[in-house]
Design a protein around this motif. Structure first.
Motif, PDB file in Angstrom:
ATOM      1  N   LYS A  58     -32.654  55.112  -1.592  1.00  0.00           N
ATOM      2  CA  LYS A  58     -32.846  54.553  -0.246  1.00  0.00           C
ATOM      3  C   LYS A  58     -31.627  54.833   0.620  1.00  0.00           C
ATOM      4  O   LYS A  58     -31.714  54.871   1.835  1.00  0.00           O
ATOM      5  N   ARG A 143     -37.454  42.383 -13.099  1.00  0.00           N
ATOM      6  CA  ARG A 143     -36.407  42.056 -12.126  1.00  0.00           C
ATOM      7  C   ARG A 143     -36.232  40.545 -12.102  1.00  0.00           C
ATOM      8  O   ARG A 143     -37.203  39.802 -11.884  1.00  0.00           O
ATOM      9  N   ILE A 156     -28.218  41.854   3.675  1.00  0.00           N
ATOM     10  CA  ILE A 156     -28.202  42.740   2.497  1.00  0.00           C
ATOM     11  C   ILE A 156     -27.851  41.961   1.224  1.00  0.00           C
ATOM     12  O   ILE A 156     -27.382  42.517   0.247  1.00  0.00           O
ATOM     13  N   GLN A 198     -22.500  46.421  -0.274  1.00  0.00           N
ATOM     14  CA  GLN A 198     -21.175  46.477   0.360  1.00  0.00           C
ATOM     15  C   GLN A 198     -20.257  45.407  -0.257  1.00  0.00           C
ATOM     16  O   GLN A 198     -19.564  44.669   0.440  1.00  0.00           O
ATOM     17  N   GLY A 234     -27.007  47.856  -7.907  1.00  0.00           N
ATOM     18  CA  GLY A 234     -25.935  48.610  -7.243  1.00  0.00           C
ATOM     19  C   GLY A 234     -25.071  47.655  -6.463  1.00  0.00           C
ATOM     20  O   GLY A 234     -25.034  46.460  -6.759  1.00  0.00           O
ATOM     21  N   LEU A 236     -21.549  48.455  -4.979  1.00  0.00           N
ATOM     22  CA  LEU A 236     -20.137  48.710  -4.631  1.00  0.00           C
ATOM     23  C   LEU A 236     -20.038  49.234  -3.196  1.00  0.00           C
ATOM     24  O   LEU A 236     -20.772  50.124  -2.791  1.00  0.00           O
ATOM     25  N   GLU A 275     -27.089  51.097 -10.623  1.00  0.00           N
ATOM     26  CA  GLU A 275     -27.761  52.001  -9.670  1.00  0.00           C
ATOM     27  C   GLU A 275     -27.119  51.923  -8.280  1.00  0.00           C
ATOM     28  O   GLU A 275     -27.724  51.403  -7.349  1.00  0.00           O
ATOM     29  N   ARG A 278     -24.938  53.385  -1.794  1.00  0.00           N
ATOM     30  CA  ARG A 278     -23.928  53.609  -0.768  1.00  0.00           C
ATOM     31  C   ARG A 278     -22.654  54.276  -1.311  1.00  0.00           C
ATOM     32  O   ARG A 278     -22.144  55.228  -0.728  1.00  0.00           O
ATOM     33  N   ARG A 315     -27.279  50.569  12.079  1.00  0.00           N
ATOM     34  CA  ARG A 315     -26.491  49.589  11.314  1.00  0.00           C
ATOM     35  C   ARG A 315     -25.632  48.672  12.200  1.00  0.00           C
ATOM     36  O   ARG A 315     -25.537  47.479  11.914  1.00  0.00           O
ATOM     37  N   TYR A 319     -26.580  44.948  11.480  1.00  0.00           N
ATOM     38  CA  TYR A 319     -25.655  44.197  10.618  1.00  0.00           C
ATOM     39  C   TYR A 319     -24.299  43.957  11.269  1.00  0.00           C
ATOM     40  O   TYR A 319     -23.398  43.431  10.614  1.00  0.00           O
ATOM     41  N   TYR A 373     -27.577  55.212   4.462  1.00  0.00           N
ATOM     42  CA  TYR A 373     -28.341  54.316   5.336  1.00  0.00           C
ATOM     43  C   TYR A 373     -28.238  54.683   6.812  1.00  0.00           C
ATOM     44  O   TYR A 373     -28.307  53.816   7.684  1.00  0.00           O
TER      45      TYR A 373
HETATM   46  N1  LLP Z   1     -30.738  48.732  -6.384  1.00  0.00           N
HETATM   47  C1  LLP Z   1     -31.555  47.934  -5.682  1.00  0.00           C
HETATM   48  C2  LLP Z   1     -32.662  47.274  -6.356  1.00  0.00           C
HETATM   49  C3  LLP Z   1     -31.346  47.743  -4.321  1.00  0.00           C
HETATM   50  O1  LLP Z   1     -32.161  46.948  -3.633  1.00  0.00           O
HETATM   51  C4  LLP Z   1     -30.281  48.413  -3.672  1.00  0.00           C
HETATM   52  C5  LLP Z   1     -30.047  48.239  -2.253  1.00  0.00           C
HETATM   53  C6  LLP Z   1     -29.449  49.252  -4.448  1.00  0.00           C
HETATM   54  C7  LLP Z   1     -29.715  49.386  -5.800  1.00  0.00           C
HETATM   55  C8  LLP Z   1     -28.305  50.025  -3.854  1.00  0.00           C
HETATM   56  O2  LLP Z   1     -27.383  49.219  -3.239  1.00  0.00           O
HETATM   57  P1  LLP Z   1     -26.025  49.874  -2.696  1.00  0.00           P
HETATM   58  O3  LLP Z   1     -25.260  50.390  -3.883  1.00  0.00           O
HETATM   59  O4  LLP Z   1     -26.372  50.963  -1.764  1.00  0.00           O
HETATM   60  O5  LLP Z   1     -25.342  48.742  -2.043  1.00  0.00           O
HETATM   61  N2  LLP Z   1     -29.820  49.044   4.718  1.00  0.00           N
HETATM   62  C9  LLP Z   1     -28.672  48.281   4.250  1.00  0.00           C
HETATM   63  C10 LLP Z   1     -28.552  48.299   2.763  1.00  0.00           C
HETATM   64  C11 LLP Z   1     -29.711  47.696   2.031  1.00  0.00           C
HETATM   65  C12 LLP Z   1     -29.574  47.792   0.552  1.00  0.00           C
HETATM   66  C13 LLP Z   1     -30.759  47.278  -0.132  1.00  0.00           C
HETATM   67  N3  LLP Z   1     -30.767  47.485  -1.531  1.00  0.00           N
HETATM   68  C14 LLP Z   1     -27.414  48.820   4.910  1.00  0.00           C
HETATM   69  O6  LLP Z   1     -27.497  49.752   5.703  1.00  0.00           O
HETATM   70  O7  LLP Z   1     -26.339  48.301   4.672  1.00  0.00           O
END
Ligand code: LLP
Length: 420
Positions: A58, A143, A156, A198, A234, A236, A275, A278, A315, A319, A373
């Motif tokens: 994503k 989950r 988030i 984040q 995820g 970090l 996982e 970002r 963003r 946010y 993102y």
């Molecule tokens: N795994 C799951 C189940 C998640 O829902 C997400 C993010 C990740 C992994 C990855 O998270 P990360 O490592 O990227 O923080 N659109 C928002 C971020 C939404 C994240 C949602 N889930 C932004 O632009 O900050």
């Protein structure tokens, strides 16, 4: 701020490169650097030898990015049929994909089962029934909602008690789901949680993981279930501005692993999966904008208006996110400035900046840390074409990997009834 995380690891374009790319591909333009992406992936792989490492697509599902991540040995976390199809189109084998989603449809479940995704993460009781109906034998993770508040931006945060994601542990629903799933013959292999994004240190992810580890021990005691996988999601964070000071990846992973392994008893030694999204891609990308109008309103800081806006980076509006903005080749004395986009609303992108007084029409700005993102959340609001993405290859060549919307594709979905 100084700490172990104080090294700036962000990719930035050299000035001549920025001019050349803007000339050849136009602006606004997303630019990604292949060497940087690969190096982030390798750093992550080396820091996390404890189990599956997935890229949360994503964050950026441009096919070239998916191919790079898969070729570095990461599996691909997909949150929808669309993201799964993107991974397949990028040449990622289905078994290397992990299917997420908190409201999967029958179509998504049956498509994933038919192509043979490697694992799926089950969010709710209705979904358990869908996998049963699909007669699917693929490994499933439940989950879980660990009731952890990660203290990041509320939009988030996903692990807190009132979350829409997963089976709550605290009131027994998680154990009930596991019991039902085992009884119905589903191939449950473990548990998953994702507490938020984040995150600058692993505190919240540790808390989530520790809850999962405790739950796994309870499941062993109550149901004789042996968890083979614990996936702590995820989260970090990255250095959007100097005030974001995330721990370096190896240190973050070291602390996370130490806390998780301490909680697991000798009788359980599951694979530990993560996982990140970002952290793998954000710092590898920049956005190039061209300045148009510059004006001093009756009140407040000067406006520098660029040729993009919330359609290529929602963003800040969503946010309140902050970014570092670097003018290209203009170095005059600074004046208080804000950068706005060209959409028909406030569309404030970057505020509280000091930018050169002589910055004017035609000049370029590069905005750091936009690899995650931005492209994946872009829209066509006001019918602006979404930007192209260019990948700077390891050889230095710039390859177009996602074209700018053209007018044909902009209107391809429209149908005008003949008698209208
Ligand atoms: N795994 C799951 C189940 C998640 O829902 C997400 C993010 C990740 C992994 C990855 O998270 P990360 O490592 O990227 O923080 N659109 C928002 C971020 C939404 C994240 C949602 N889930 C932004 O632009 O900050």
């Amino acid at each position: 701020m100084t700490s172990v995380g104080a090294t700036d690891t962000r990719f930035a374009l050299a000035e001549n490169q920025a001019w050349e790319l803007a000339e050849e591909f136009g602006t606004p333009l997303y630019v990604l650097d292949e060497s940087h992406l690969r190096s982030r992936a390798r750093t992550w792989k080396a820091a996390w030898p404890h189990g599956d490492l997935s890229f949360a697509s994503k964050a950026n599902s441009t096919l070239a990015v998916l191919r790079i991540m898969a070729s570095e040995g990461l599996s691909i976390d997909v949150a929808s049929e669309g993201e799964l199809r993107a991974a397949l189109r990028a040449g990622v084998p289905a078994h290397q994909c992990r299917l997420h989603g908190n409201n999967k449809t029958w179509e998504e479940v049956s498509f994933a089962a038919a192509v043979g995704v490697g694992k799926a993460i089950v969010d709710n009781f209705q979904e358990l029934e869908l996998w049963q109906e699909a007669n699917a034998s693929l490994p499933l993770l439940l989950r879980l909602a660990p009731g952890v508040d990660p203290k990041t931006n509320a939009k988030i945060s996903t692990g807190q008690a009132d979350t829409k994601f997963g089976f709550p542990i605290a009131d027994g629903q998680a154990m009930e789901a596991l019991r039902l799933a085992i009884e119905s013959g589903l191939n449950i292999v473990g548990f998953h949680c994702h507490v938020g994004s984040q995150l600058l240190d692993p505190g919240a992810q540790v808390q989530g993981g520790v809850q999962l580890a405790w739950f796994a021990r309870a499941a062993l005691n109550e149901l004789g279930f042996v968890a083979e996988v614990i996936n702590v999601g995820g989260g970090l964070g990255v250095r959007y501005t100097e005030s974001d000071d995330p721990l370096p990846i190896p240190e973050y992973c070291k602390r996370l692993y130490a806390a998780l392994s301490e909680t697991l008893s000798d009788s359980l030694s599951p694979e530990l999966a993560q996982e990140p999204g970002r952290s793998l891609v954000a710092e590898s990308g920049v956005t190039l904008y061209r300045v148009g109008a510059v004006k001093k309103p009756a009140l407040g800081d000067r406006y520098v208006v660029v040729d993009g806006g919330l359609s290529d980076n929602p963003r800040p509006a969503l946010y309140g996110s902050r970014y570092e903005v670097r003018p290209i080749g203009v170095t005059g004395p600074g004046v208080p400035s804000r950068v706005s986009g060209k959409h028909c609303e406030t569309d404030l992108l970057f505020t509280g900046l000091t930018l050169p007084e002589d910055l004017g029409p035609g000049h370029l700005l590069q905005v750091l840390c936009t690899g995650a993102y931005n492209s994946s959340m872009a829209s066509q609001y006001n019918r602006y074409p979404r930007p192209a993405t260019v990948l700077i290859r390891e050889s230095g060549r710039a390859d177009l990997v996602q074209a700018r919307d053209d007018w044909e594709s902009m209107f391809a979905r429209e149908r005008l009834p003949e008698d209208l």
